[in-house]
Design an enzyme around this catalytic site. Structure first.
Site, PDB file in Angstrom:
ATOM      1  N   ILE A 122       0.834  -1.201   0.000  1.00 59.05           N
ATOM      2  CA  ILE A 122       0.000   0.000   0.000  1.00 59.05           C
ATOM      3  C   ILE A 122       0.872   1.255   0.000  1.00 59.05           C
ATOM      4  O   ILE A 122       1.654   1.487   0.915  1.00 59.05           O
ATOM      5  CB  ILE A 122      -0.947   0.024   1.215  1.00 59.05           C
ATOM      6  CG1 ILE A 122      -1.798  -1.251   1.248  1.00 59.05           C
ATOM      7  CG2 ILE A 122      -1.823   1.272   1.169  1.00 59.05           C
ATOM      8  CD1 ILE A 122      -2.628  -1.494  -0.004  1.00 59.05           C
ATOM      9  N   LYS A 123       0.702   2.039  -1.052  1.00 57.61           N
ATOM     10  CA  LYS A 123       1.462   3.278  -1.198  1.00 57.61           C
ATOM     11  C   LYS A 123       0.687   4.414  -0.540  1.00 57.61           C
ATOM     12  O   LYS A 123      -0.481   4.649  -0.856  1.00 57.61           O
ATOM     13  CB  LYS A 123       1.687   3.557  -2.686  1.00 57.61           C
ATOM     14  CG  LYS A 123       2.839   4.462  -3.010  1.00 57.61           C
ATOM     15  CD  LYS A 123       3.057   4.459  -4.525  1.00 57.61           C
ATOM     16  CE  LYS A 123       4.227   5.313  -4.929  1.00 57.61           C
ATOM     17  NZ  LYS A 123       4.344   5.353  -6.407  1.00 57.61           N
ATOM     18  N   VAL A 124       1.352   5.107   0.373  1.00 53.34           N
ATOM     19  CA  VAL A 124       0.713   6.135   1.203  1.00 53.34           C
ATOM     20  C   VAL A 124       1.526   7.424   1.114  1.00 53.34           C
ATOM     21  O   VAL A 124       2.757   7.381   1.198  1.00 53.34           O
ATOM     22  CB  VAL A 124       0.645   5.667   2.677  1.00 53.34           C
ATOM     23  CG1 VAL A 124       0.040   6.739   3.563  1.00 53.34           C
ATOM     24  CG2 VAL A 124      -0.141   4.364   2.793  1.00 53.34           C
TER      25      VAL A 124
END
Length: 214
Positions: A82-84
């Site tokens: 998950i890219k945040v």
């Protein structure tokens, strides 16, 4: 050093995957929008091509909603990361996702302080942006070197993804200072293959072979 490809174009991914050098893929909403396809459909296809970490970015800017999005994204495939974005809400989301055993990639890192905070929150990966720092007249590679030094000093396990790669020299510099991963656009991968002396050498081999068989 590991190589990721920074694209959502499946044809580019297929080409580089055949070279045997790809360890993962990074995407973002902009890259996926360029393809004009459904996000889930694109991510599923990418996961079928590359057996490694595939970064898919959340759209929300509130931590609770980021976590909700993340839970849906990881249903697509076991390799989803998950890219945040690097921000207060992003750190909250990373902390919560880490507790849930979900891998994260904190993006839009422009300072070593940001990288340190992201790692402390539990980020699996941190992504400093070299090219964009170079664009404002500073030195992107110095940022990577600073992060490498700090992480080494404290035994921090978060991996450094060198992002916003613009040239083969960026890749070389990242490798030189100890960046764990370079996420490279297809155009730069293609440039890395080439050298005029290699091309000339191949031409000479062919010319010599032809002359031997006259």
């Amino acid at each position: 050093m590991k190589f990721f490809i920074d694209t959502a174009n499946v044809e580019e991914i297929k080409k580089v995957a055949k070279w045997g050098v790809l360890d993962g893929v990074t995407t973002n909403p902009t890259l996926i929008a360029r393809e004009g396809r459904d996000l889930k459909e694109v991510i599923e296809e990418i996961c079928s091509i590359v057996d490694g970490p595939i970064s898919a970015e959340v759209i929300s800017l509130e931590s609770e909603k980021m976590v909700e999005e993340a839970k849906e994204l990881i249903k697509i495939h076991k390799n989803i990361v998950i890219k945040v974005p690097m921000c207060e809400e992003g750190l909250k989301a990373v902390s919560e996702l880490t507790k849930l055993g979900i891998k994260t990639n904190v993006t839009l890192i422009f300072s070593a302080q940001q990288a340190l905070l992201a790692a402390k929150a539990g980020a699996t990966y941190v992504s400093p942006f070299l090219g964009r720092i170079d664009d404002i007249g500073s030195f992107g590679i110095q940022l990577v070197e600073d992060i490498v030094t700090i992480f080494t000093n404290f035994g921090i396990e978060s991996e450094i993804i060198c992002a916003s790669i613009r040239t083969p020299i960026h890749v070389l510099e990242c490798a030189r200072v100890g960046g764990d991963i370079a996420t490279v656009p297809y155009k730069v991968f293609a440039q890395m293959l080439k050298h005029p002396l290699t091309d000339r050498g191949i031409e000479q081999f062919l010319e010599d072979y032809k002359s031997m068989n006259k």
